[in-house]
Design a protein around this motif. Structure first.
Motif, short mmCIF file in Angstrom:
data_model
loop_
_atom_site.label_atom_id
_atom_site.label_comp_id
_atom_site.label_asym_id
_atom_site.label_seq_id
_atom_site.Cartn_x
_atom_site.Cartn_y
_atom_site.Cartn_z
N PRO A 1221 0.83 -1.21 0.00
CA PRO A 1221 0.00 0.00 0.00
C PRO A 1221 0.85 1.25 0.00
CG PRO A 1221 -0.03 -1.06 2.15
CD PRO A 1221 0.68 -1.99 1.25
N VAL A 1222 0.32 2.29 -0.63
CA VAL A 1222 1.01 3.58 -0.73
C VAL A 1222 0.60 4.45 0.43
CG1 VAL A 1222 1.33 5.65 -2.13
CG2 VAL A 1222 1.15 3.41 -3.22
N GLY A 1223 1.57 5.12 1.06
CA GLY A 1223 1.29 6.03 2.15
C GLY A 1223 1.08 5.29 3.46
N GLY A 1224 0.85 6.06 4.50
CA GLY A 1224 0.59 5.49 5.81
C GLY A 1224 1.82 5.14 6.60
N GLY A 1225 3.02 5.16 5.98
CA GLY A 1225 4.23 4.89 6.71
C GLY A 1225 4.44 3.43 7.07
#
Length: 1308
Positions: A1221-1225
């Motif tokens: 997944p992209v983002g969220g760290g």
């Protein structure tokens, strides 16, 4: 068989032959590489029979393998004469590369008779063996007469096991009184037509060989004459497969998979492992015997077909709908062929598919196997004879049946065939061709073009074409070869002005527009940043808190700060109007920001230094600077703070004083020459200064940058300063990567080009300052320049000896006083001398004085006698020099590299009669401007108001110079130009050796009328850009530098010109883009060749628009072939010099290249030190890396190696796919199971080519034999979507790759 191809088919059937044994071919390729041509003239003597004819048959035979090969040649039947002799008198030709002792020719005599039923009966009457390349010393020569005995029986007896490897053939029974006479000779004339005839084929001179001109003597091979080859073009070729491309290939894959027992044909949901990788079409010219040249292989691409039928067609096919058209395979480019007008010549088409199948066992569905093997299969082939019949293709549609199955074909390969049911009516291919004869644009130029070629499929039984067959032909427009391939246009009509000898040598080839692939294009300015970037607030705060010294003006105020990101408003009149008393230009180097780069550590570099050249000042090499990082300030990984620069003392310690480095340049009236101020301001306004950044430890070039100097213009201010943050860039050459299993591994194609990449190495923070200094008027006045120079005194040899004997170093002055002694000491000596004279007596003193006086007078008379001949000899020379000086005019010019200095000399005729004056100049750089347009150009450029006269000079071939006519007492202006393209290192180092050249104007009697002496003071030139190129030693360097668009003052684009430098070749070509091609001869390592390239944009080359300084580093080349992720070792040899040195080796990519020994080692004089390189690259392709051997004590470069890496991609074992997944760290964690294939315990190491994206739970693990281990993977998060492929290497302790996994990561 179609009548169209009957001629070619007849030749093809006659020319079929049996190939030689494969082992013999390999042996000949390793031992012999010669070609032989052997004509035969045979004669047979035997006891014959009446009523029969005799025929001689010849076949080639391999004795070692007992193998007949080639084709049996048969002579014309002959009758036996009354003397019991049979005279054949025929010449037999062949050529072969099998120059082996086992090669023989078997000659059989056959008696031909007619049976009662009318058939012919052939009865063997004996045979003999002719050794073509004997191995005996007495029969070493190939040429010569041979007499061969005939043996009983048939030549088939040579296949008996007892006769294998037999040389003397003692087992064979000889026929008494029967022998054969022949002559064997070499025939070099056969070399020119060997491409028309295959090897090991025995032919006569009257044999039909298409492509060979007929001979009036009947023997065309005695002096072969080739027919002229004409250029042709196949354009817009398409292949149509019925019922559709998709269905045809689907059925084909089903049959292949069923044959390979991989899948069941027709079962749904079953994965087909064999896939189509490529579709090819082989096109070649065949004369029935062989291909004239290797067939061309083109790749066909699937294309959507939406063309309508031809408007003039009368068949029912024109009424079909376009929607029923199938897809086609098309050739996007043109296909060029060369043919001759011969009926037996044919164009052969072969449709071939390339399939790929997996290697090894299939894994689970989650794993995609990427290890595949490719194989090729011929589907169909067809022929077309363009010159059969009327040979008129204008508007005529030609359709050719494609053949398959076991029918013989020119390629000699197995062709795809299927068992078809009559009910299913499976399609069978037919080639349809719409040929057009290209229109003639010129009467003397014939050019042909075949257009509209396509391939369709029909039923196997429908060999004859039917108009009711459902298909829609693709009508393509006929194109003219004159417009498509103009370089193939040739004149086939003889020109009356050209001699037949020149025409027989062939036509002149026309040059094609060609960009050499061996010269990578360096885009001008690609290593120069276009603009200054903006520093972050945290970086600015870090820099201002470092304690750099302030820049103050004369009043003690801080210089005004300019923003380099804003446009600069420049008023040239205001800048020139300011009185330039003194200008202090300061370059203050503040900090350097590191940028993470592949192959190097994050803390590289540690120490740096700079090299640059400002205006015409000497080149600057700064001292070593340390990159300081602050441990107190918390830094972010995404935006690291710049490293403050601090100077390093000679003892290696860091200077604790003010950080940074200031380099100052003083520009005042004492430095600038009259009129140079305007050019200096123009230099600041328009130019950028290039700075090279070097690693102080390894002496490797980090990168280059450029800074705009326009912000140093003060515009009336007392002091200005501007902070710049510029990018430090370098260039890298990368070639295409190849797979390890490719057949091209280890050797690069000649047409493969290198790609130039730009790499960001860091950012430089530099402060540019300009301060006005108020100085006293007149301190630096050019009027005070002392132009008088000392000259060597030329004296006679006798006078030199005389003066040396008379003049002493301690001789007193003429007045008797020595100026070096004090007055009191001299007076004391005189008093003592007077007292001595009084004591000795006055009379003795007077007598001695008289004798001394007489001696001196005699000596003086002798000296005057010696000087008198010298005065007489030099009187005429002195008078000539005085007269020459009276007619000589002195002129001083300040010349720069490439810039033309224009001047005019006033020539006056002092006589009362007309004179034709010859102008002569011995200096090649000093010339007379004889072209009127060039003269007008320079007068306009220099604003010279003197008159201009058309056609003033008279030029004659062989004359020492131009001539000009002068009337009595007339004065004219002679335009002169001084321009040099040579520059030595002394000019670059600011040493100004004065040069002089003269132009002599001679009258008709040959005596000088006037002399113009030009004194040249060379001045350093401005370097606009510097290039550093690295190349292997002793090899020609070929590079191309791309220029930006140049425009003249009128707005029209002008083509640049580059004069050649000594020892180099520099060429330009008109058109866009404009490239400058450099060719530099190689030198031994570690020589550095430096030269200048001047780019002119004006026609008359008045002043260079750009001056490039090019450094070519010739290095010792080391070729390394390796695989990504796997360690390869290479040894280097370092030789000691005359002194003991402490050496350390550095590599340009420490994370990919390790040098052993790693530390400092002592290299004794004349010693040899072996260095071990451990190369472990992570990126595939061709690359260039560097290794430096540095003397750490004296900071000198000893040797540099250029590593030419040819890195291949590894063979993948498994492939995976994961979504992150992209983002969220947050990233993603996955696992892979690995099984130890060995029986014993092993230790494995995990590597990755993207360590920033993938990390392992454990980098090293140990498992027992046959056991499994779970590899933990941790994928880093990403802030943007996309996909990337990551390679995982499972290596052993020696860094040899055991397995390679490919993980495709999709960020979504």
């Amino acid at each position: 068989m179609s009548s169209v191809t009957a001629g070619w088919r007849a030749v093809f059937e006659r020319g079929r032959l049996v190939p030689p044994h494969s082992h013999t071919v390999r042996l000949a390729a390793n031992v012999f590489s010669d070609l032989g041509a052997s004509p035969f003239c045979t004669q047979e003597t035997s006891e014959g029979e009446h009523g029969v004819t005799y025929q001689l048959r010849v076949t080639l035979f391999d004795r070692n393998h007992q193998h007949f090969f080639g084709k049996t040649w048969k002579s014309t039947p002959q009758r036996m004469k009354a003397n019991h002799k049979i005279l054949f008198n025929e010449v037999l030709y062949f050529h072969t590369s099998l120059r082996l002792p086992s090669m023989m020719a078997v000659l059989e005599l056959v008696a031909l008779s007619v049976r009662p039923d009318g058939t012919q009966q052939a009865l063997g009457r004996g045979f003999t063996i002719l050794e073509l390349f004997p191995n005996k010393p007495e029969a070493r020569a190939t040429d010569g007469d041979r007499r061969l005995n005939l043996h009983n029986g048939s030549p088939r007896s040579l296949l008996h096991p007892l006769l294998k490897d037999s040389v003397e053939c003692n087992v064979l029974k000889t026929i008494d009184g029967a022998h054969l006479d022949c002559v064997i000779k070499g025939h070099p004339a056969l070399v020119s037509m060997m491409h028309l005839l295959p090897e090991n084929v025995l032919v006569s001179g009257d044999e039909n060989i298409p492509g060979l001109a007929a001979s009036p003597t009947g023997d065309a091979l005695l002096r072969p004459q080739l027919l002229n080859m004409l250029p042709y073009t196949l354009d817009r070729l398409t292949v149509s497969l019925q019922p559709s491309l998709e269905k045809f290939e689907s059925q084909l894959l089903q049959l292949i998979n069923a044959d390979c027992h991989n899948t069941q044909p027709g079962s749904e949901g079953t994965a087909r492992t064999v896939v189509i990788q490529e579709r090819r079409l082989h096109v070649g010219i065949h004369n029935g015997w062989c291909f004239l040249e290797k067939p061309q292989v083109v790749v066909l691409e699937p294309e959507a077909s939406g063309f309508r039928a031809r408007s003039g067609s009368t068949s029912n096919k024109s009424s079909l709908a376009v929607a029923s058209l199938p897809q086609v395979l098309g050739l996007r480019s043109s296909l060029e062929l060369r043919l001759t007008n011969d009926k037996a010549l044919a164009i052969i088409f072969q449709l071939e598919y390339v399939f790929s199948a997996p290697i090894g066992r299939e894994t689970t569905l989650s794993v995609t196997s990427t290890s595949r093997a490719a194989f090729m299969q011929c589907l169909r082939w067809g022929i077309w004879c363009p010159f059969q019949g009327s040979a008129d293709w204008r508007g005529e549609e030609i359709q050719l049946a494609l053949h398959g199955g076991a029918m013989p074909n020119p390629h000699g390969v197995m062709v795809y065939s299927t068992e078809m049911s009559t009910k299913a009516q499976s399609p069978c291919p037919v080639l349809a061709l719409l040929a057009h004869k290209a229109p003639l644009k010129h009467s003397s130029c014939h050019s042909h073009c075949f257009t509209g070629i396509w391939i369709l499929q029909y039923c196997k039984n429908d060999v004859q074409l039917d108009d009711n067959v459902l298909y829609q032909p693709l009508l393509l427009q006929a194109c003219s070869a004159a417009s498509n391939i103009a370089h193939l246009e040739m004149s086939f009509q003889r020109d009356g002005n050209v001699s037949p000898t020149v025409q027989d040598d062939g036509d002149q080839l026309q040059e094609l527009p060609f960009t050499p692939v061996h010269a990578p294009v360096i885009t001008l300015g690609m290593n120069v940043p276009s603009s200054c970037s903006v520093s972050s607030r945290s970086s600015l705060a870090h820099l201002y808190s470092a304690g750099f010294p302030d820049i103050l003006d004369c009043s003690g105020q801080v210089a005004e700060v300019l923003d380099p990101t804003e446009p600069m408003h420049f008023d040239p009149q205001r800048e020139e109007a300011e009185l330039l008393q003194g200008n202090l230009l300061v370059f203050q180097f503040l900090a350097f920001s590191r940028i993470p780069t592949a192959g190097v550590s994050p803390d590289w570099p540690d120490n740096i230094y700079f090299t640059f050249q400002f205006y015409r000042f000497p080149p600057v090499t700064s001292q070593q600077l340390k990159l300081l990082t602050s441990d107190k300030v918390q830094q972010k990984a995404s935006d690291p703070l710049p490293c403050v620069l601090a100077s390093i003392n000679k003892d290696g310690t860091v200077n604790s004083g003010s950080p940074g480095l200031q380099i100052q340049f003083r520009v005042d009236e004492g430095f600038l020459r009259p009129g140079e101020k305007r050019w200096f301001l123009r230099y600041l306004a328009l130019h950028s200064m290039q700075i090279d950044i070097w690693d102080s430890d390894s002496l490797l070039l980090i990168g280059s940058t450029a800074i705009e100097l326009k912000y140093m213009l003060r515009q009336g201010r007392s002091a200005v300063q501007a902070l710049h943050e510029v990018e430090v860039l370098t260039t890298d050459y990368v070639g295409e990567d190849t797979l390890l299993t490719s057949t091209e591994a280890g050797r690069r194609s000649a047409s493969s080009s290198m790609i130039v990449h730009t790499i960001l190495r860091g950012r430089l923070h530099i402060l540019l300052c300009s301060v006005n200094l108020f100085m006293v008027m007149g301190c630096f006045s050019l009027a005070e320049r002392n132009i008088a120079r000392a000259k060597r005194l030329e004296m006679d040899r006798d006078l030199v000896a005389l003066f040396r004997n008379k003049i002493k170093a301690d001789a007193p002055m003429p007045d008797g006083r020595n100026p070096d002694e004090p007055n009191d000491s001299r007076q004391h000596k005189l008093n003592r001398m007077a007292a001595v004279h009084q004591r000795e007596g006055k009379e003795a003193a007077e007598s001695q004085a008289k004798v001394t006086k007489v001696t001196e007078q005699a000596q003086l008379a002798r000296e005057l006698h010696q000087i008198k001949p010298y005065q007489e000899r030099n009187k005429a020379e002195g008078i000539a020099n005085m007269l020459s000086q009276a007619i000589t005019t002195q002129h001083l010019v300040y010349a720069s590299l490439g810039s033309a200095e224009y001047m005019e000399f006033v020539l006056k005729n002092p006589f009362n009669v007309p004179q034709t004056v010859t102008i002569h100049s011995e200096d090649p750089d000093l010339s007379v401007v004889t072209n009127t347009e060039e003269w007008r150009y320079f007068k306009t450029l220099t604003n010279t108001p003197t008159p201009l006269e058309e056609n003033m000079f008279h030029l004659e071939e062989g004359s020492p110079g131009p001539r000009v006519y002068l009337r009595p007492k007339e004065s004219i202006h002679i335009p002169l130009k001084y321009q040099t393209f040579l520059c030595d290192h002394t000019i670059a180092l600011q040493v100004h050796p004065l040069r002089s050249g003269s132009v002599v104007f001679k009258a008709e009697d040959g005596k000088p009328m006037a002399i113009c002496q030009v004194n040249v003071e060379p001045t350093p030139h401005v370097v606009d850009q510097a290039f550093r190129l690295y190349h292997p030693e002793l090899c020609f360097l070929k590079k191309a530098i791309r220029l930006p668009p140049w425009h003249s003052s009128s707005g029209d684009a002008s083509y640049p010109s580059c004069p050649p430098s000594p020892g180099t070749t520099c060429q330009t070509a008109p058109g866009e883009p404009q490239d400058v091609y450099l060719k530099v001869p190689g030198s031994p390592s570690p020589h550095i060749k430096m030269f200048f390239v001047m780019v002119f944009t004006d026609k008359w080359m008045a002043a260079p628009s750009q001056i490039w300084q090019i450094y070519v580093h010739f290095l010792e080349r080391v070729d390394v072939s390796c695989v990504t992720g796997q360690r390869s070792c290479q040894s280097l040899v370092l030789r000691g010099k005359q002194a003991v040195r402490k050496v350390k080796c550095f590599s340009s990519h420490p994370q990919e290249i390790e040098v052993d020994p790693t530390g400092v080692f002592v290299l004794p004089p004349a010693a040899v030190q072996e260095l071990q390189l451990k190369v472990q690259p992570w990126r595939a392709g061709s690359r260039f890396l560097y290794v430096n051997a540095v003397d750490v004590e004296h900071r000198r470069l000893l040797t540099t190696w250029l590593l030419c890496l040819n890195v291949h991609r590894p063979v993948l074992s498994k492939a995976f796919e994961v979504c992150v997944p992209v983002g969220g760290g947050r990233g993603s964690s996955k696992r892979i199971t690995y099984t130890n294939p060995y029986t014993g315990s092993r230790v494995f190491v995990l590597r990755s080519d993207h360590p920033d994206l993938l990390q392992f739970k454990e980098d090293k693990f140990q498992i027992g034999g046959g056991e499994s281990y779970t590899i933990g993977l941790r994928f880093a998060p990403s802030q943007s979507s996309g996909s990337v492929e990551i390679l995982i290497y499972v290596n052993n302790l020696e860094e040899k790759t055991e397995e390679t996994f490919c993980v495709k990561v999709n960020y979504s």
